[in-house]
Design an enzyme around this catalytic site. Structure first.
Site, mmCIF file in Angstrom:
data_model
loop_
_atom_site.group_PDB
_atom_site.id
_atom_site.type_symbol
_atom_site.label_atom_id
_atom_site.label_comp_id
_atom_site.label_asym_id
_atom_site.label_seq_id
_atom_site.Cartn_x
_atom_site.Cartn_y
_atom_site.Cartn_z
ATOM 1 N N TYR A 29 -1.942 -3.941 -9.145
ATOM 2 C CA TYR A 29 -2.807 -2.744 -9.091
ATOM 3 C C TYR A 29 -2.194 -1.602 -9.913
ATOM 4 O O TYR A 29 -2.841 -1.014 -10.778
ATOM 5 C CB TYR A 29 -2.961 -2.364 -7.625
ATOM 6 C CG TYR A 29 -3.584 -1.026 -7.314
ATOM 7 C CD1 TYR A 29 -4.954 -0.806 -7.470
ATOM 8 C CD2 TYR A 29 -2.804 0.019 -6.791
ATOM 9 C CE1 TYR A 29 -5.527 0.415 -7.122
ATOM 10 C CE2 TYR A 29 -3.369 1.231 -6.442
ATOM 11 C CZ TYR A 29 -4.726 1.431 -6.614
ATOM 12 O OH TYR A 29 -5.294 2.636 -6.259
ATOM 13 N N ALA A 79 -2.298 -2.344 -13.615
ATOM 14 C CA ALA A 79 -3.645 -2.201 -14.198
ATOM 15 C C ALA A 79 -4.007 -0.728 -14.348
ATOM 16 O O ALA A 79 -4.541 -0.310 -15.382
ATOM 17 C CB ALA A 79 -4.672 -2.918 -13.308
ATOM 18 N N LYS A 80 -3.699 0.069 -13.345
ATOM 19 C CA LYS A 80 -4.000 1.505 -13.430
ATOM 20 C C LYS A 80 -3.164 2.164 -14.526
ATOM 21 O O LYS A 80 -3.638 3.039 -15.244
ATOM 22 C CB LYS A 80 -3.705 2.189 -12.094
ATOM 23 C CG LYS A 80 -4.673 1.867 -10.971
ATOM 24 C CD LYS A 80 -5.967 2.660 -11.062
ATOM 25 C CE LYS A 80 -6.665 2.725 -9.706
ATOM 26 N NZ LYS A 80 -8.083 3.085 -9.796
ATOM 27 N N ALA A 110 -6.314 3.459 8.797
ATOM 28 C CA ALA A 110 -7.321 2.687 9.534
ATOM 29 C C ALA A 110 -6.659 1.606 10.391
ATOM 30 O O ALA A 110 -7.166 1.283 11.478
ATOM 31 C CB ALA A 110 -8.332 2.087 8.565
ATOM 32 N N GLY A 128 9.621 -2.236 9.690
ATOM 33 C CA GLY A 128 10.187 -1.138 10.489
ATOM 34 C C GLY A 128 9.582 0.225 10.226
ATOM 35 O O GLY A 128 9.917 1.195 10.912
ATOM 36 N N SER A 159 6.960 0.799 -1.981
ATOM 37 C CA SER A 159 7.570 1.955 -2.629
ATOM 38 C C SER A 159 8.163 2.808 -1.510
ATOM 39 O O SER A 159 7.477 3.116 -0.535
ATOM 40 C CB SER A 159 6.450 2.658 -3.405
ATOM 41 O OG SER A 159 6.629 4.009 -3.428
ATOM 42 N N ASP A 160 9.462 3.149 -1.630
ATOM 43 C CA ASP A 160 10.184 3.779 -0.519
ATOM 44 C C ASP A 160 9.771 5.220 -0.268
ATOM 45 O O ASP A 160 9.624 5.655 0.858
ATOM 46 C CB ASP A 160 11.689 3.823 -0.813
ATOM 47 C CG ASP A 160 12.294 2.467 -0.947
ATOM 48 O OD1 ASP A 160 11.538 1.508 -1.085
ATOM 49 O OD2 ASP A 160 13.536 2.370 -0.930
ATOM 50 N N ARG A 166 7.704 8.597 -2.353
ATOM 51 C CA ARG A 166 7.107 9.197 -3.542
ATOM 52 C C ARG A 166 6.526 10.545 -3.166
ATOM 53 O O ARG A 166 5.598 10.643 -2.378
ATOM 54 C CB ARG A 166 6.080 8.268 -4.183
ATOM 55 C CG ARG A 166 5.064 7.678 -3.251
ATOM 56 C CD ARG A 166 4.121 6.738 -4.000
ATOM 57 N NE ARG A 166 2.958 6.455 -3.225
ATOM 58 C CZ ARG A 166 2.460 5.232 -3.012
ATOM 59 N NH1 ARG A 166 3.047 4.172 -3.529
ATOM 60 N NH2 ARG A 166 1.376 5.057 -2.297
HETATM 61 P P1 NAD Z 1 -12.942 3.148 -1.762
HETATM 62 O O1 NAD Z 1 -12.667 1.696 -1.777
HETATM 63 O O2 NAD Z 1 -13.287 3.790 -0.469
HETATM 64 O O3 NAD Z 1 -14.097 3.492 -2.790
HETATM 65 C C1 NAD Z 1 -14.319 2.769 -3.974
HETATM 66 C C2 NAD Z 1 -15.812 2.474 -4.020
HETATM 67 O O4 NAD Z 1 -16.110 1.810 -5.257
HETATM 68 C C3 NAD Z 1 -16.262 1.532 -2.900
HETATM 69 O O5 NAD Z 1 -17.286 2.148 -2.123
HETATM 70 C C4 NAD Z 1 -16.774 0.284 -3.623
HETATM 71 O O6 NAD Z 1 -17.927 -0.282 -2.995
HETATM 72 C C5 NAD Z 1 -17.128 0.864 -4.997
HETATM 73 N N1 NAD Z 1 -17.111 -0.147 -6.054
HETATM 74 C C6 NAD Z 1 -16.053 -0.883 -6.484
HETATM 75 N N2 NAD Z 1 -16.424 -1.701 -7.466
HETATM 76 C C7 NAD Z 1 -17.756 -1.497 -7.674
HETATM 77 C C8 NAD Z 1 -18.715 -2.047 -8.551
HETATM 78 N N3 NAD Z 1 -18.399 -3.001 -9.427
HETATM 79 N N4 NAD Z 1 -19.992 -1.595 -8.470
HETATM 80 C C9 NAD Z 1 -20.345 -0.647 -7.582
HETATM 81 N N5 NAD Z 1 -19.460 -0.072 -6.728
HETATM 82 C C10 NAD Z 1 -18.188 -0.496 -6.777
HETATM 83 O O7 NAD Z 1 -11.678 3.884 -2.414
HETATM 84 P P2 NAD Z 1 -11.249 5.436 -2.416
HETATM 85 O O8 NAD Z 1 -10.153 5.630 -1.452
HETATM 86 O O9 NAD Z 1 -12.459 6.283 -2.356
HETATM 87 O O10 NAD Z 1 -10.571 5.530 -3.858
HETATM 88 C C11 NAD Z 1 -11.311 5.848 -5.016
HETATM 89 C C12 NAD Z 1 -10.400 5.799 -6.239
HETATM 90 O O11 NAD Z 1 -9.220 6.581 -6.041
HETATM 91 C C13 NAD Z 1 -9.932 4.398 -6.608
HETATM 92 O O12 NAD Z 1 -9.972 4.251 -8.018
HETATM 93 C C14 NAD Z 1 -8.503 4.338 -6.108
HETATM 94 O O13 NAD Z 1 -7.728 3.449 -6.880
HETATM 95 C C15 NAD Z 1 -8.054 5.780 -6.245
HETATM 96 N N6 NAD Z 1 -6.999 6.090 -5.251
HETATM 97 C C16 NAD Z 1 -7.295 6.518 -4.001
HETATM 98 C C17 NAD Z 1 -6.267 6.812 -3.105
HETATM 99 C C18 NAD Z 1 -6.537 7.358 -1.734
HETATM 100 O O14 NAD Z 1 -5.608 7.903 -1.130
HETATM 101 N N7 NAD Z 1 -7.735 7.247 -1.218
HETATM 102 C C19 NAD Z 1 -4.946 6.625 -3.456
HETATM 103 C C20 NAD Z 1 -4.676 6.151 -4.730
HETATM 104 C C21 NAD Z 1 -5.709 5.899 -5.621
HETATM 105 N N1 UDP Z 2 1.856 -0.089 6.815
HETATM 106 C C1 UDP Z 2 2.371 -0.314 8.107
HETATM 107 N N2 UDP Z 2 1.520 -0.766 9.074
HETATM 108 C C2 UDP Z 2 0.209 -1.024 8.855
HETATM 109 C C3 UDP Z 2 -0.312 -0.787 7.546
HETATM 110 C C4 UDP Z 2 0.541 -0.329 6.558
HETATM 111 O O1 UDP Z 2 3.561 -0.105 8.353
HETATM 112 O O2 UDP Z 2 -0.501 -1.427 9.803
HETATM 113 C C5 UDP Z 2 2.749 0.442 5.774
HETATM 114 C C6 UDP Z 2 2.707 -0.219 4.401
HETATM 115 O O3 UDP Z 2 3.552 -1.350 4.368
HETATM 116 C C7 UDP Z 2 3.219 0.908 3.526
HETATM 117 C C8 UDP Z 2 2.660 2.157 4.180
HETATM 118 O O4 UDP Z 2 2.327 1.784 5.521
HETATM 119 O O5 UDP Z 2 4.632 0.946 3.592
HETATM 120 C C9 UDP Z 2 1.426 2.746 3.493
HETATM 121 O O6 UDP Z 2 0.505 1.702 3.320
HETATM 122 P P1 UDP Z 2 -0.978 1.884 2.794
HETATM 123 O O7 UDP Z 2 -1.599 0.546 2.810
HETATM 124 O O8 UDP Z 2 -1.683 2.958 3.533
HETATM 125 O O9 UDP Z 2 -0.902 2.388 1.287
HETATM 126 P P2 UDP Z 2 0.180 2.582 0.128
HETATM 127 O O10 UDP Z 2 0.687 3.980 0.254
HETATM 128 O O11 UDP Z 2 1.274 1.578 0.306
HETATM 129 O O12 UDP Z 2 -0.633 2.376 -1.094
#
Ligand code: NAD
Ligand code: UDP
Length: 368
Positions: free
Chosen positions: A160, A163-164, A218, A235, A319-320, A322
């Site tokens: 992931y 790719a980003k 969640a 842990g 990732s420890d 960030r």
């Molecule tokens: P999310 O999964 O809730 O929302 C993404 C939405 O895109 C989903 O509703 C999914 O149905 C839609 N989608 C994906 N592929 C599709 C397609 N081919 N056609 C139509 N719809 C499509 O994720 P989010 O938390 O809202 O995150 C949005 C963006 O922010 C992502 O690019 C994610 O990588 C980035 N991001 C979010 C967080 C965060 O803390 N929420 C952290 C890091 C990066």
């Molecule tokens: N994690 C956890 N228990 C859970 C789900 C996640 O301890 O039930 C940990 C996961 O291993 C990571 C951190 O919580 O160290 C944050 O995970 P998340 O999936 O929310 O996103 P990330 O920041 O790693 O992208």
């Protein structure tokens, strides 16, 4: 009237974006998502047009984007439980497909706001072997100078982030070579209602290998609702910073209002003041659940350590620590996050207990 194209409008961030922007009559929004499940309240709003289904097969997508003033690209698979088991799909949806959107924006002269991730910074502290407290330069992450340190290919978790990162480099190259106007956003763990899904509670319970696991908020919310143990991967010693999703949307508003400050830049969006270990977050969520429900027994729910291999399977890595430097967003946009973690969790858990506590857990399973 400025027009926004919102790709992935039905997800966590997209749904909060719609909440904020559809109250403002100055914007019109055209949105795409697989499903409107989280945005039903906005369907039929006169300033919002919604297209369900796969956005990449939408007929005339490029012409539709060409009518917008700005394209905000959120659509992605962004669920850590999928990174090590569905690498092909993860790379497709985080580079190959959004790359097509970047090409369209370059061709049509559209401003692209591309959501990336804090995960591009990679393992950060994992490299520290010097003993004692690591130097801040290894975990305070700056958009311009911090290295992006990904693990080996065998640790598919980094599919992931890789790719980003490639998408960011591609967008920046389109800017240099073809004049694309862009903004890249690196979210540092946004939190809020409607994040991900609660396994087994929202409609049909899919097998875990199809549905995956949600992110940590969640997972812990589901455990509290079920009164089951909260699972700490290895842990729960790693640290994260958490930002209220509404404050992230506010940063987006400032970017849209001040395009001259936002264009052709990368922004970290996070709240350095909300840093906590995952174990600390689990403890805080038990306390908030006890407070919200008035039931002290939530404080006694066990926290259970589980090895990452067992929880996520082969190829997971973590990732420890960030921590975002957010000087750029503060200086250019005048943006400062203020909401504390406990208050954010309270809003999330009040909503979760109101919505789900009295409902039975879904019993329909495709495995049966
Ligand atoms: P999310 O999964 O809730 O929302 C993404 C939405 O895109 C989903 O509703 C999914 O149905 C839609 N989608 C994906 N592929 C599709 C397609 N081919 N056609 C139509 N719809 C499509 O994720 P989010 O938390 O809202 O995150 C949005 C963006 O922010 C992502 O690019 C994610 O990588 C980035 N991001 C979010 C967080 C965060 O803390 N929420 C952290 C890091 C990066
Ligand atoms: N994690 C956890 N228990 C859970 C789900 C996640 O301890 O039930 C940990 C996961 O291993 C990571 C951190 O919580 O160290 C944050 O995970 P998340 O999936 O929310 O996103 P990330 O920041 O790693 O992208």
């Amino acid at each position: 009237m400025p027009r926004i194209a919102l790709l992935g409008c039905g997800g966590f961030i997209g749904s909060h974006f719609l909440d904020a922007f559809l109250t403002d009559p100055s914007w019109t929004i055209e949105g795409w998502d697989w499903t409107p499940a989280k945005i039903k309240q906005h369907l039929g709003h006169p300033a919002f047009t919604f297209h369900p289904g796969d956005l990449y097969t939408f007929p005339g997508l490029e012409d539709a984007l060409a009518k917008a003033d700005v394209v905000i690209s959120l659509a992605a698979i962004c669920n850590p439980s999928q990174y090590n088991v569905r690498g092909v799909d993860v790379i497709e949806s985080n580079f190959i497909q959004p790359r097509l959107i970047a090409d369209m924006c370059a061709r049509r002269g559209k401003w692209l706001i591309q959501f990336s991730t804090s995960e591009v910074y990679g393992q950060t502290l994992s490299h520290w072997t010097g003993g004692g407290e690591a130097p801040a330069s290894l975990y305070e992450l700056d958009e311009e100078t911090s290295p992006l340190l990904l693990g080996p290919v065998s640790a598919q978790r980094w599919s992931y982030a890789c790719a980003k990162q490639l998408l960011e480099r591609y967008v920046a190259a389109l800017h240099r070579e073809q004049g694309l106007a862009y903004t890249i956003i690196r979210p540092f763990n946004f939190l809020g209602t409607r994040m991900d899904f609660l396994p087994g509670r929202q409609g049909v319970a899919l097998p875990r290998e199809v549905e995956g696991l949600p992110r940590v908020l969640a997972c812990f919310t589901g455990a509290l609702l079920d009164r089951s143990p909260l699972t700490l991967v290895d842990g729960g010693h790693v640290r994260r910073t958490f930002l209220a999703v509404e404050e992230a949307v506010e940063a987006l508003r400032l970017m849209l209002e001040r395009p001259g400050m936002a264009k052709n830049k990368i922004f970290n969006l996070g709240h350095p003041g909300n840093e906590i270990t995952i174990r600390g977050m689990a403890e805080m969520m038990r306390e908030v659940a006890a407070d919200v429900t008035g039931d002290e027994s939530y404080l006694e729910l066990p926290l259970v350590d589980v090895p990452a291999l067992e929880f996520y399977g082969e190829g997971y890595a973590d990732s420890d620590r960030r921590m975002p430097r957010i000087d750029k967003a503060a200086n250019l946009l005048g943006w400062t996050p203020r909401r504390g973690l406990r208050g954010i969790l309270r809003v999330v858990l009040e909503d979760a207990f109101q919505t789900h506590a009295s409902r039975p857990i879904a019993t329909v399973s495709l495995q049966e």
